[in-house]
Design an enzyme around this catalytic site. Structure first.
Site, short mmCIF file in Angstrom:
data_model
loop_
_atom_site.label_atom_id
_atom_site.label_comp_id
_atom_site.label_asym_id
_atom_site.label_seq_id
_atom_site.Cartn_x
_atom_site.Cartn_y
_atom_site.Cartn_z
N TYR A 139 0.85 -1.20 0.00
CA TYR A 139 0.00 0.00 0.00
C TYR A 139 0.88 1.25 0.00
CZ TYR A 139 -2.63 3.89 1.89
OH TYR A 139 -3.16 5.15 2.09
N LYS A 177 -15.21 1.12 7.14
CA LYS A 177 -13.81 0.70 7.01
C LYS A 177 -13.47 -0.53 7.86
CE LYS A 177 -10.60 3.90 6.84
NZ LYS A 177 -9.97 3.67 5.53
#
Length: 330
Positions: A139, A177
């Protein structure tokens, strides 16, 4: 003129859409991937002109289907730092971002995008310089690589490019999330469910709960985005954090005291909260040893030099507001 927000149903994207609405801006194209449909709730109280799936959008934007677009707020990305599918991460975060950037440059559209403090990895300095950038996961690498592209194109760009390295963002509209939601969100839910908040104990020379992060409210993140939107002559890559490292104890203690206040109970000191079992320290997990950042703090020099001079909320201010908002949602 039209505005576009990618990741519009996500955490930061939805807050930007709402903030634009509060300015009277409703000619907004919301772009997202609603495979996880529960994110739609973030846009229920927002006004948009159209919604497009992310795949359809990038093709139509390149064709010029939307006419003159003033700005793109590019918040869409996979932000799961535990994701191990590198091919997916690079396609979604790097290749897609390049396609949106290329069209913005061709059309003269302002491009404001989400970078990440994950680029710094295990560094102890958090300044926008190449020699301190060493991401620890794919990421962070996807964000790092895109920032390198930005550095190459900035000198010749004819329209604004502004990237924001978000630190630990918390605030409304992050419920979807799950495990990647903020510490404040998880502390709130844990206290409501168990009557206490659990934090990591001593590790790497830090006392229990004293590991620190630069926790920044999504309110401030949104304000910075809109400041640069209002100043299209300002470009660059900027840290977006408070410039203050605050311990996890501050988050937990504020969550506890705000919930106590809502229940008409007096505030307690951290020591009293620990003594009464409202905050509990658990052994630091072996799986995280050597992989855990005990300190992050944004260097705000570039952001302040660009003219952004508004104060940032402290954890005590921002988390108090957030807990009151969360309490109104349950």
């Amino acid at each position: 003129m039209t505005l576009i927000v990618t990741g519009a149903a996500g955490f930061i994207g939805a807050n930007i859409v709402k903030a634009l609405n509060e300015r009277g801006e409703t000619r907004i194209i919301a772009v997202d991937n609603l495979t996880r449909a529960d994110k739609f709730r973030n846009l229920v109280d927002c006004e948009i002109d159209d919604y497009l799936d992310k795949t359809e959008f990038v093709e139509r934007f390149a064709r010029g289907d939307f006419g003159k677009v003033r700005a793109v707020f590019h918040e869409g990305a996979c932000s799961d730092t535990m994701e191990t599918d590198g091919r997916y991460m690079m396609d979604n975060n790097f290749r897609y971002s390049r396609a949106v950037l290329d069209t913005c440059l061709m059309q003269g559209t302002q491009f404001l995008y989400a970078s990440s403090a994950a680029i710094y990895g295990g560094s102890t300095r958090f300044v926008e310089e190449r020699d301190v950038e060493a991401p620890l996961n794919v990421y962070g690498y996807s964000k790092f690589l895109f920032d390198q592209v930005i550095r190459r194109v900035l000198p010749s760009a004819k329209s604004q490019i502004a990237g924001f390295r978000y630190f630990n963002v918390y605030g409304p509209r992050e419920t979807h999330k799950g495990r990647m939601a903020s510490v404040a969100f998880h502390n709130f839910n844990q206290f409501r469910a168990e009557g206490k908040v659990k934090l990591f104990g001593e590790y790497n020379g830090y006392a229990p709960g004293e590991q620190t992060r630069d926790f920044v409210s999504v309110e401030d993140v949104t304000k910075v985005n809109l400041f640069f939107f209002d100043h299209p002559e300002k470009s660059g890559i900027f840290n977006l954090g408070t410039g203050r490292a605050q311990p996890f104890n501050d988050i937990a203690s504020t969550v506890v005291n705000t919930l106590r206040a809502l229940d008409n109970q007096p505030p307690l000191t951290l020591a009293q909260q620990v003594e009464q079992g409202l905050i509990e320290y658990v052994p630091f997990p072996d799986a995280l040893r050597g992989k855990y950042q005990c300190f992050t703090q944004a260097d705000q020099t570039k952001l302040r030099a660009a003219g952004y001079d508004a104060p940032f909320l402290t954890v005590q201010e921002g988390v108090d507001r957030y807990v009151r908002w969360l309490s109104g949602q349950v």
